[in-house]
Design a protein around this motif. Structure first.
Motif, PDB file in Angstrom:
ATOM      1  N   VAL A  16      70.142  89.142  25.424  1.00 32.50           N
ATOM      2  CA  VAL A  16      69.184  88.072  25.736  1.00 32.50           C
ATOM      3  C   VAL A  16      67.792  88.513  25.310  1.00 32.50           C
ATOM      4  O   VAL A  16      67.052  87.752  24.687  1.00 32.50           O
ATOM      5  CB  VAL A  16      69.215  87.685  27.228  1.00 32.50           C
ATOM      6  CG1 VAL A  16      68.083  86.708  27.556  1.00 32.50           C
ATOM      7  CG2 VAL A  16      70.555  87.090  27.618  1.00 32.50           C
ATOM      8  N   HIS A  17      67.433  89.739  25.629  1.00 35.63           N
ATOM      9  CA  HIS A  17      66.115  90.239  25.217  1.00 35.63           C
ATOM     10  C   HIS A  17      65.985  90.261  23.692  1.00 35.63           C
ATOM     11  O   HIS A  17      64.900  89.992  23.161  1.00 35.63           O
ATOM     12  CB  HIS A  17      65.837  91.619  25.796  1.00 35.63           C
ATOM     13  CG  HIS A  17      65.588  91.614  27.266  1.00 35.63           C
ATOM     14  ND1 HIS A  17      64.838  90.656  27.913  1.00 35.63           N
ATOM     15  CD2 HIS A  17      66.008  92.467  28.233  1.00 35.63           C
ATOM     16  CE1 HIS A  17      64.793  90.920  29.206  1.00 35.63           C
ATOM     17  NE2 HIS A  17      65.507  92.015  29.422  1.00 35.63           N
ATOM     18  N   ALA A  18      67.060  90.560  22.990  1.00 32.98           N
ATOM     19  CA  ALA A  18      67.016  90.512  21.524  1.00 32.98           C
ATOM     20  C   ALA A  18      66.694  89.094  21.067  1.00 32.98           C
ATOM     21  O   ALA A  18      65.843  88.901  20.187  1.00 32.98           O
ATOM     22  CB  ALA A  18      68.339  90.983  20.937  1.00 32.98           C
ATOM     23  N   ALA A  19      67.330  88.099  21.662  1.00 35.43           N
ATOM     24  CA  ALA A  19      67.056  86.703  21.314  1.00 35.43           C
ATOM     25  C   ALA A  19      65.636  86.319  21.714  1.00 35.43           C
ATOM     26  O   ALA A  19      64.954  85.599  20.984  1.00 35.43           O
ATOM     27  CB  ALA A  19      68.071  85.774  21.970  1.00 35.43           C
ATOM     28  N   GLN A  20      65.177  86.818  22.844  1.00 34.30           N
ATOM     29  CA  GLN A  20      63.814  86.521  23.290  1.00 34.30           C
ATOM     30  C   GLN A  20      62.776  87.108  22.332  1.00 34.30           C
ATOM     31  O   GLN A  20      61.660  86.611  22.267  1.00 34.30           O
ATOM     32  CB  GLN A  20      63.572  87.081  24.702  1.00 34.30           C
ATOM     33  CG  GLN A  20      64.298  86.353  25.808  1.00 34.30           C
ATOM     34  CD  GLN A  20      64.167  87.063  27.147  1.00 34.30           C
ATOM     35  OE1 GLN A  20      63.980  88.281  27.221  1.00 34.30           O
ATOM     36  NE2 GLN A  20      64.290  86.301  28.233  1.00 34.30           N
ATOM     37  N   SER A  21      63.128  88.144  21.609  1.00 39.29           N
ATOM     38  CA  SER A  21      62.168  88.807  20.722  1.00 39.29           C
ATOM     39  C   SER A  21      62.021  88.120  19.368  1.00 39.29           C
ATOM     40  O   SER A  21      61.117  88.466  18.603  1.00 39.29           O
ATOM     41  CB  SER A  21      62.559  90.265  20.508  1.00 39.29           C
ATOM     42  OG  SER A  21      63.680  90.358  19.661  1.00 39.29           O
ATOM     43  N   CYS A  22      62.891  87.190  19.065  1.00 40.97           N
ATOM     44  CA  CYS A  22      62.804  86.481  17.784  1.00 40.97           C
ATOM     45  C   CYS A  22      61.884  85.282  17.921  1.00 40.97           C
ATOM     46  O   CYS A  22      61.790  84.708  18.996  1.00 40.97           O
ATOM     47  CB  CYS A  22      64.183  86.001  17.345  1.00 40.97           C
ATOM     48  SG  CYS A  22      65.260  87.350  16.829  1.00 40.97           S
ATOM     49  N   PRO A  23      61.200  84.903  16.892  1.00 40.94           N
ATOM     50  CA  PRO A  23      61.313  85.368  15.514  1.00 40.94           C
ATOM     51  C   PRO A  23      60.329  86.464  15.142  1.00 40.94           C
ATOM     52  O   PRO A  23      60.419  87.023  14.053  1.00 40.94           O
ATOM     53  CB  PRO A  23      61.001  84.108  14.705  1.00 40.94           C
ATOM     54  CG  PRO A  23      60.017  83.377  15.552  1.00 40.94           C
ATOM     55  CD  PRO A  23      60.418  83.686  16.984  1.00 40.94           C
ATOM     56  N   ILE A  77      74.709  83.915  21.452  1.00 33.74           N
ATOM     57  CA  ILE A  77      74.941  83.748  20.007  1.00 33.74           C
ATOM     58  C   ILE A  77      74.166  82.544  19.488  1.00 33.74           C
ATOM     59  O   ILE A  77      73.512  82.611  18.450  1.00 33.74           O
ATOM     60  CB  ILE A  77      76.452  83.613  19.706  1.00 33.74           C
ATOM     61  CG1 ILE A  77      77.140  84.959  19.943  1.00 33.74           C
ATOM     62  CG2 ILE A  77      76.689  83.110  18.285  1.00 33.74           C
ATOM     63  CD1 ILE A  77      78.655  84.885  19.970  1.00 33.74           C
ATOM     64  N   THR A  78      74.204  81.445  20.218  1.00 29.96           N
ATOM     65  CA  THR A  78      73.467  80.246  19.821  1.00 29.96           C
ATOM     66  C   THR A  78      71.968  80.525  19.774  1.00 29.96           C
ATOM     67  O   THR A  78      71.284  80.157  18.808  1.00 29.96           O
ATOM     68  CB  THR A  78      73.778  79.079  20.779  1.00 29.96           C
ATOM     69  OG1 THR A  78      75.177  78.797  20.719  1.00 29.96           O
ATOM     70  CG2 THR A  78      72.978  77.837  20.421  1.00 29.96           C
ATOM     71  N   ALA A  79      71.454  81.186  20.809  1.00 32.63           N
ATOM     72  CA  ALA A  79      70.023  81.503  20.847  1.00 32.63           C
ATOM     73  C   ALA A  79      69.645  82.426  19.685  1.00 32.63           C
ATOM     74  O   ALA A  79      68.606  82.221  19.041  1.00 32.63           O
ATOM     75  CB  ALA A  79      69.662  82.146  22.177  1.00 32.63           C
ATOM     76  N   LEU A  80      70.467  83.424  19.410  1.00 35.27           N
ATOM     77  CA  LEU A  80      70.184  84.332  18.288  1.00 35.27           C
ATOM     78  C   LEU A  80      70.180  83.573  16.966  1.00 35.27           C
ATOM     79  O   LEU A  80      69.290  83.766  16.136  1.00 35.27           O
ATOM     80  CB  LEU A  80      71.205  85.465  18.255  1.00 35.27           C
ATOM     81  CG  LEU A  80      71.065  86.531  19.323  1.00 35.27           C
ATOM     82  CD1 LEU A  80      72.315  87.397  19.387  1.00 35.27           C
ATOM     83  CD2 LEU A  80      69.815  87.386  19.100  1.00 35.27           C
ATOM     84  N   ASN A  81      71.156  82.699  16.780  1.00 33.72           N
ATOM     85  CA  ASN A  81      71.225  81.926  15.532  1.00 33.72           C
ATOM     86  C   ASN A  81      70.026  80.990  15.391  1.00 33.72           C
ATOM     87  O   ASN A  81      69.493  80.841  14.287  1.00 33.72           O
ATOM     88  CB  ASN A  81      72.524  81.126  15.462  1.00 33.72           C
ATOM     89  CG  ASN A  81      73.723  82.000  15.158  1.00 33.72           C
ATOM     90  OD1 ASN A  81      73.591  83.059  14.548  1.00 33.72           O
ATOM     91  ND2 ASN A  81      74.887  81.562  15.588  1.00 33.72           N
ATOM     92  N   GLN A  82      69.610  80.361  16.470  1.00 34.91           N
ATOM     93  CA  GLN A  82      68.495  79.416  16.406  1.00 34.91           C
ATOM     94  C   GLN A  82      67.150  80.122  16.245  1.00 34.91           C
ATOM     95  O   GLN A  82      66.281  79.664  15.519  1.00 34.91           O
ATOM     96  CB  GLN A  82      68.450  78.555  17.670  1.00 34.91           C
ATOM     97  CG  GLN A  82      69.583  77.565  17.755  1.00 34.91           C
ATOM     98  CD  GLN A  82      69.597  76.823  19.082  1.00 34.91           C
ATOM     99  OE1 GLN A  82      68.953  77.200  20.048  1.00 34.91           O
ATOM    100  NE2 GLN A  82      70.360  75.760  19.131  1.00 34.91           N
ATOM    101  N   ARG A  83      66.984  81.236  16.936  1.00 37.02           N
ATOM    102  CA  ARG A  83      65.673  81.889  16.981  1.00 37.02           C
ATOM    103  C   ARG A  83      65.481  82.983  15.938  1.00 37.02           C
ATOM    104  O   ARG A  83      64.352  83.278  15.564  1.00 37.02           O
ATOM    105  CB  ARG A  83      65.442  82.476  18.373  1.00 37.02           C
ATOM    106  CG  ARG A  83      65.346  81.403  19.455  1.00 37.02           C
ATOM    107  CD  ARG A  83      65.364  82.005  20.840  1.00 37.02           C
ATOM    108  NE  ARG A  83      64.298  82.944  21.083  1.00 37.02           N
ATOM    109  CZ  ARG A  83      63.145  82.644  21.690  1.00 37.02           C
ATOM    110  NH1 ARG A  83      62.917  81.419  22.108  1.00 37.02           N
ATOM    111  NH2 ARG A  83      62.223  83.572  21.877  1.00 37.02           N
ATOM    112  N   CYS A  84      66.572  83.600  15.494  1.00 33.85           N
ATOM    113  CA  CYS A  84      66.463  84.785  14.648  1.00 33.85           C
ATOM    114  C   CYS A  84      66.870  84.567  13.198  1.00 33.85           C
ATOM    115  O   CYS A  84      66.747  85.476  12.391  1.00 33.85           O
ATOM    116  CB  CYS A  84      67.307  85.916  15.229  1.00 33.85           C
ATOM    117  SG  CYS A  84      66.846  86.363  16.917  1.00 33.85           S
ATOM    118  N   SER A  85      67.352  83.392  12.883  1.00 29.89           N
ATOM    119  CA  SER A  85      67.754  83.139  11.486  1.00 29.89           C
ATOM    120  C   SER A  85      66.543  82.877  10.632  1.00 29.89           C
ATOM    121  O   SER A  85      65.601  82.204  11.068  1.00 29.89           O
ATOM    122  CB  SER A  85      68.703  81.940  11.430  1.00 29.89           C
ATOM    123  OG  SER A  85      69.899  82.239  12.099  1.00 29.89           O
ATOM    124  N   PRO A  86      66.561  83.396   9.407  1.00 28.30           N
ATOM    125  CA  PRO A  86      65.406  83.184   8.505  1.00 28.30           C
ATOM    126  C   PRO A  86      65.298  81.736   8.057  1.00 28.30           C
ATOM    127  O   PRO A  86      66.144  80.968   8.093  1.00 28.30           O
ATOM    128  CB  PRO A  86      65.698  84.109   7.318  1.00 28.30           C
ATOM    129  CG  PRO A  86      67.116  84.497   7.420  1.00 28.30           C
ATOM    130  CD  PRO A  86      67.578  84.203   8.802  1.00 28.30           C
TER     131      PRO A  86
END
Length: 86
Positions: A16-23, A77-86
């Motif tokens: 979760v923290h990884a997703a919170q750190s994006c972008p 996974i959804t949060a990572l894809n939405q927030r961390c994708s280029p």
């Protein structure tokens, strides 16, 4: 962690923290709102009050809430894809 039986919870929480750190590398709330069992809410309040600095409360609370969800993996996974994708 394995000996304590908390491996899954810790990995989910940190994901979760990884997703919170994006972008951009600065932690910010994902903004996911979910209902949480009152017993879990009580435990989260205890942990936040006794183990975390007050300036991190909202971020930590969100991580605990998401990790407690039955579909936590998919939410992350959804949060990572939405927030961390280029």
């Amino acid at each position: 962690m394995r000996e304590l039986g908390i491996t899954r919870a810790v990995l989910l929480h940190e994901a979760v923290h990884a997703a919170q750190s994006c972008p951009n590398g600065a932690l910010s709330l994902i903004g996911l709102q979910r209902k949480v069992d009152p017993a879990v809410v009580s435990r989260i309040r205890y942990l936040l009050h006794n183990h975390y600095k007050s300036n991190n409360t909202a971020l930590e609370q969100e991580a605990f809430v998401i990790q407690s969800q039955p579909d936590a993996e998919q939410l992350i996974i959804t949060a990572l894809n939405q927030r961390c994708s280029p």
